[in-house]
Design an enzyme around this catalytic site. Sequence first.
Site, PDB file in Angstrom:
ATOM      1  N   LYS A   9       0.841  -1.201   0.000  1.00  0.00           N
ATOM      2  CA  LYS A   9       0.000   0.000   0.000  1.00  0.00           C
ATOM      3  C   LYS A   9       0.885   1.264   0.000  1.00  0.00           C
ATOM      4  CE  LYS A   9      -3.757  -2.497   2.351  1.00  0.00           C
ATOM      5  NZ  LYS A   9      -4.551  -2.651   3.605  1.00  0.00           N
ATOM      6  N   TYR A  49     -11.864  -3.034  -3.479  1.00  0.00           N
ATOM      7  CA  TYR A  49     -12.405  -3.245  -2.128  1.00  0.00           C
ATOM      8  C   TYR A  49     -13.933  -3.234  -2.122  1.00  0.00           C
ATOM      9  CZ  TYR A  49      -7.942  -3.015   0.444  1.00  0.00           C
ATOM     10  OH  TYR A  49      -6.696  -3.286   0.979  1.00  0.00           O
ATOM     11  N   ASN A 112      -1.839  -0.149   7.384  1.00  0.00           N
ATOM     12  CA  ASN A 112      -1.251  -1.466   7.664  1.00  0.00           C
ATOM     13  C   ASN A 112      -0.405  -2.021   6.520  1.00  0.00           C
ATOM     14  OD1 ASN A 112      -3.375  -2.131   6.018  1.00  0.00           O
ATOM     15  ND2 ASN A 112      -4.375  -3.525   7.437  1.00  0.00           N
ATOM     16  N   HIS A 115      -1.569  -5.523   1.470  1.00  0.00           N
ATOM     17  CA  HIS A 115      -2.801  -6.289   1.241  1.00  0.00           C
ATOM     18  C   HIS A 115      -2.434  -7.680   0.731  1.00  0.00           C
ATOM     19  CE1 HIS A 115      -6.525  -7.700  -0.660  1.00  0.00           C
ATOM     20  NE2 HIS A 115      -5.777  -7.981  -1.706  1.00  0.00           N
ATOM     21  N   GLU A 126      -8.811 -10.798  -8.060  1.00  0.00           N
ATOM     22  CA  GLU A 126      -7.905  -9.647  -7.900  1.00  0.00           C
ATOM     23  C   GLU A 126      -6.777  -9.678  -8.933  1.00  0.00           C
ATOM     24  OE1 GLU A 126      -6.853  -9.844  -3.738  1.00  0.00           O
ATOM     25  OE2 GLU A 126      -8.881  -9.278  -3.117  1.00  0.00           O
TER      26      GLU A 126
END
Length: 149
Positions: A9, A49, A112, A115, A126
């Site tokens: 990310k 998402y 965080n 992913h 994905e």
Amino acid sequence: MEQTFIMIKPDGVQRGLVGEIICRFEKKGFSLKGLKLISVERAFAEKHYEDLSSKPFFSGLVDYIISGPVVAMVWEGKNVVSTGRNIIGATNPAASAPGTIRGDYAVEIGRNIIHGSDAVESARKEIALWFPDGTVNWQSSLHPWIYEC
Ligand code: GTP
Ligand code: MG
């Protein structure tokens, strides 16, 4: 062989953790099949998402993902989806075990750093979304040193 989609990310990229994260997957014995640095549009992040669209944190999550470039990857290996999730650690870094990526490098759930697909079927979706032109088909010469057969 099973594949998973892993994305570093924007915070992971900004904090210079790209090499460290790739290193962990490589050293484990998984094979890199696709890799790109990419900035995504809002609609694309919303699609990625989409299962979380009803959550109160959804718009903040999308803002976060489009806040800078991300590193999109496909990794391949036996049980790579679940083992990849173990390497990444629990969603909330406050609960991620030391030794996991989030446990070692992140503090808050909204930052965080990485992913990973949560199931083989979501990995398939994905990978198709992020790598519409496909990935690279190759096999490491180390294969017999990592797998029995
Ligand atoms: P991903 O690998 O990013 O999909 O995380 P995950 O599978 O461990 O968790 P989940 O799919 O449930 O949530 C996706 C992402 O939304 C998380 O990684 C967090 O970045 C964010 N997120 C989840 N829950 C919360 C929350 O309660 N608050 C905030 N601010 N962000 C959240
Ligand atoms: Mg998830």
